[in-house]
Write an enzyme that holds these catalytic residues in place. Structure first.
Site, short mmCIF file in Angstrom:
data_model
loop_
_atom_site.label_atom_id
_atom_site.label_comp_id
_atom_site.label_asym_id
_atom_site.label_seq_id
_atom_site.Cartn_x
_atom_site.Cartn_y
_atom_site.Cartn_z
N ASP A 13 0.88 -1.26 -0.13
CA ASP A 13 -0.05 0.02 -0.16
C ASP A 13 0.83 1.29 -0.11
OD1 ASP A 13 -1.88 1.90 0.42
OD2 ASP A 13 -2.17 1.33 2.60
N LYS A 76 2.15 12.22 -3.06
CA LYS A 76 1.24 11.87 -3.89
C LYS A 76 0.37 12.59 -4.47
CE LYS A 76 -1.03 7.49 -3.39
NZ LYS A 76 -1.76 6.42 -2.51
N GLU A 156 -7.83 0.93 -3.50
CA GLU A 156 -7.66 0.78 -2.04
C GLU A 156 -8.91 0.20 -1.46
OE1 GLU A 156 -5.55 4.32 -0.61
OE2 GLU A 156 -4.01 4.01 -2.22
N ASP A 182 -12.54 5.15 3.87
CA ASP A 182 -11.06 4.95 3.86
C ASP A 182 -10.78 6.67 4.08
OD1 ASP A 182 -8.31 4.70 3.59
OD2 ASP A 182 -8.67 3.66 1.75
#
Ligand code: AMP
Length: 591
Positions: A13, A76, A156, A182
């Site tokens: 991840d 990111k 994800e 999430d």
């Protein structure tokens, strides 16, 4: 991300703030989270550059305060964005490292490494962290990566759902509706899935690539900067080192506030020898971030309405991502789901890597694999369609449709005796095809002579690996052509997909106007075509002929005008009205 190693299936991840790596243990039939060289189960997504070396992970984060301008994190968030994007500009303001505009307005991170200025893209820095995660796995497995590495990227929430499915799978005979919430360090994703027996179906997804723990930290940082200014009459907002130290302390305080009602910040010699000793209550933290927390709940609501599902039909709400530990977030979510107990059984920091390792074991394939036999069904994150006449995006597969799937749509030729059609395949939500992402194009030629409106059957076939095959066929002759596009390869990143969806929302009004105008132009065009057909094919008196001719000429002049896109819709509507006043009585006469 799922990576296949010799005999081992590894899931990585690559998170905005932390990364995690897990391995599927074939002999024990379970997932193991791998500790890094510092003994931690998650590794900070940080890369630092110094005069002598490069650090990645804990080593990079630990020296951040001493080397703020060359310690890169949060990168990111830059992926898939332009430097001029206001969101990027805003992020840059909060970062102690430098970002400049590279070629094509791409944001480039600037650091000094071995006494030289270096420019890196966010993708390059990401691959450094990915390499580190691979090394952590290699150290644990005591085996190198095979050269024939197979890599897949899975979304994800789906990975988290797999982890969840593993925990609860036994006795799951009926269909369950599972909501994955999430909230990580930099991104927020929600997904609604149905799980039945071994089949996972993603019904809808939503989210925000710029919402997460870092934003909560930023609000705390701003709060303490203002407080420090008020108390000491100094503004530290331009001091990278002080900001870095404060940010680290704020993140720690935020974590404390997840179990305690107050947290302290103690920074000795914070600025010009002045200490920063302060505290914050959980209530104040919640007040500072309430707007962001509410945004999370709104996204949940949007995802459910996309899936056309009532919240009462959701069986499980699963928490993923470190920020889902925040009590207020949990409280608001539980309130939204009318008091439903939230599932916290999976460690929120590890769920994605855990699920990715399972997926990797599945991909490892082979009959020997004892990995749980799950079937995943994903959805199309963006609509897929064809750019038709006047640049209109004609959707064939709407967004959030379960894949694999096969869908056909008949298109028509736009003019008489059209011998070829250009098929341009796009993904995106904008009404104007060229505002979307062009995936590929091909031409179907050799169409037999026929009046306009001749049917061309188009078929979109999308398999579970994201391979799209588009075929166009002239039904009457069987003459066909096709294109195959790998949607995951070299196409849009998750962030870019998200951007297209957000843009589509933002430009909704503009898009509606575009569609209205395209329809008005088309209506006039079709009407002119009918008028022409009558003029050429019917016995008309000379007066009618003359009138019809002049109406056609008038409309054609407008339709052929190179500047017609700039004209208002009303111009086309009025022209159609005028043409109807002339043509309708003529039509009535000839029956
Ligand atoms: P992830 O990207 O899922 O690893 O999430 C990392 C984010 O979760 C970071 O912003 C952390 O500060 C945040 N986080 C981790 N633990 C907690 C906690 N106990 N309370 C609040 N936020 C947390």
């Amino acid at each position: 991300m799922a990576r296949k190693y010799k005999g081992h299936a590894v899931g990585i991840d690559l998170g905005t703030t932390y990364s995690c790596v897990a391995v599927w243990q074939e002999q024990h039939c379970r997932v193991e989270i791998i500790h890094n060289d510092q003994g931690n189960r998650t590794t900070p997504s940080y890369v630092a550059f110094t005069a002598n070396q490069r650090f990645i992970g804990d080593a990079a984060k630990n020296q951040a305060a001493a080397n703020p301008t060359n310690t890169v994190f949060d990168f990111k968030r830059l992926i898939g964005r332009k430097y001029s994007d206001p969101i990027v500009k805003n992020d840059i303001l909060m970062w102690p490292f430098k970002v400049t505009a590279g070629a094509d307005d791409k944001p480039m991170i600037v650091v000094t490494y071995k006494d030289q200025e270096k420019h890196f893209s966010a993708e390059e820095i990401s691959s450094m962290v990915l390499t580190k995660m691979r090394e952590i796995a290699e150290a644990y497995l005591e085996s190198p990566v095979c050269l024939n590495v197979m890599m897949r990227i899975i979304n994800e929430p789906t990975a988290a759902a797999i982890a969840y499915g593993l925990d609860k799978r036994s006795g799951c005979a009926k269909e369950r509706n599972v909501f994955i919430f999430d909230l990580g360090g930099g991104t927020f994703d929600v997904s609604l899935l149905t799980i039945k027996d071994k089949v996972f179906k993603v019904k809808a997804t939503a989210g925000n690539t710029h919402l997460g723990g870092e934003d909560f930290d930023s609000r705390l940082v701003s709060y303490f900067v203002k407080e420090f200014e008020r108390k000491n009459k100094v503004d530290i907002s331009g001091n990278a080192r002080a900001l870095r130290r404060l940010r680290t302390a704020c993140e720690k305080a935020k974590r404390t506030l997840s179990y305690a009602v107050t947290a302290t910040i103690e920074l000795d010699a914070f600025y010009n020898g002045i200490d920063l000793y302060s505290s914050i209550t959980r209530a104040k933290f919640e007040e500072l971030n309430m707007e962001l927390f509410r945004e999370c709940v709104e996204t949940v609501d949007q995802c459910l309405s996309d899936a056309k599902m009532d919240k009462a039909s959701v069986h499980d709400v699963v928490l993923v991502g470190g920020s889902s530990r925040i009590p207020k977030v949990q409280e608001l979510l539980q309130e939204y789901f009318k008091g439903k107990e939230l599932c916290k059984s999976i460690n929120p920091d590890e769920a994605v890597a855990y699920g990715a390792a399972v997926k990797a074991a599945l991909l490892n394939g082979g009959t020997k694999s004892t990995a749980p036999d799950l079937v995943l069904q994903d959805v199309t994150p963006l609509s897929l369609g064809v750019g038709t006449k006047r640049d209109v995006m004609t959707v064939v597969i709407p967004r959030n449709t379960t894949i694999p799937l096969r869908k056909s749509k008949t298109f028509e030729t736009a003019y008489d005796n059209q011998s070829s059609v250009d098929m341009k395949i796009y993904e995106g939500e904008r009404a104007r095809a060229s505002d979307n992402n062009l995936l590929g194009k091909f031409t179907l030629s050799g169409i037999s002579p026929a009046p306009k409106g001749h049917p061309i059957l188009t078929c979109f076939e999308l398999d579970a690996d994201g391979i799209l095959c588009v075929t166009a066929e002239e039904k009457s002759t069987g003459n066909k052509n096709q294109i195959t596009i790998k949607l995951d390869e070299g196409r849009l990143s998750e962030e870019e997909k998200e951007r297209l969806i957000v843009e589509a929302e933002r430009y909704k009004v503009e898009d509606e106007m575009f569609m209205k105008k395209a329809k008005a132009i088309r209506a006039l065009d079709d009407y002119v075509y009918d008028m022409k057909k009558t003029l050429n094919g019917s016995e008309l008196c000379p007066e009618d002929k003359k009138e019809l001719n002049s109406a056609i000429d008038k409309a054609r002049t407008l339709l052929d005008d190179g500047n017609k896109e700039k004209k208002k819709i009303d111009v086309f509507v009025e022209h159609l009205k005028d043409a109807k006043l002339i043509f309708e009585p003529i039509k009535a006469k000839i029956g």
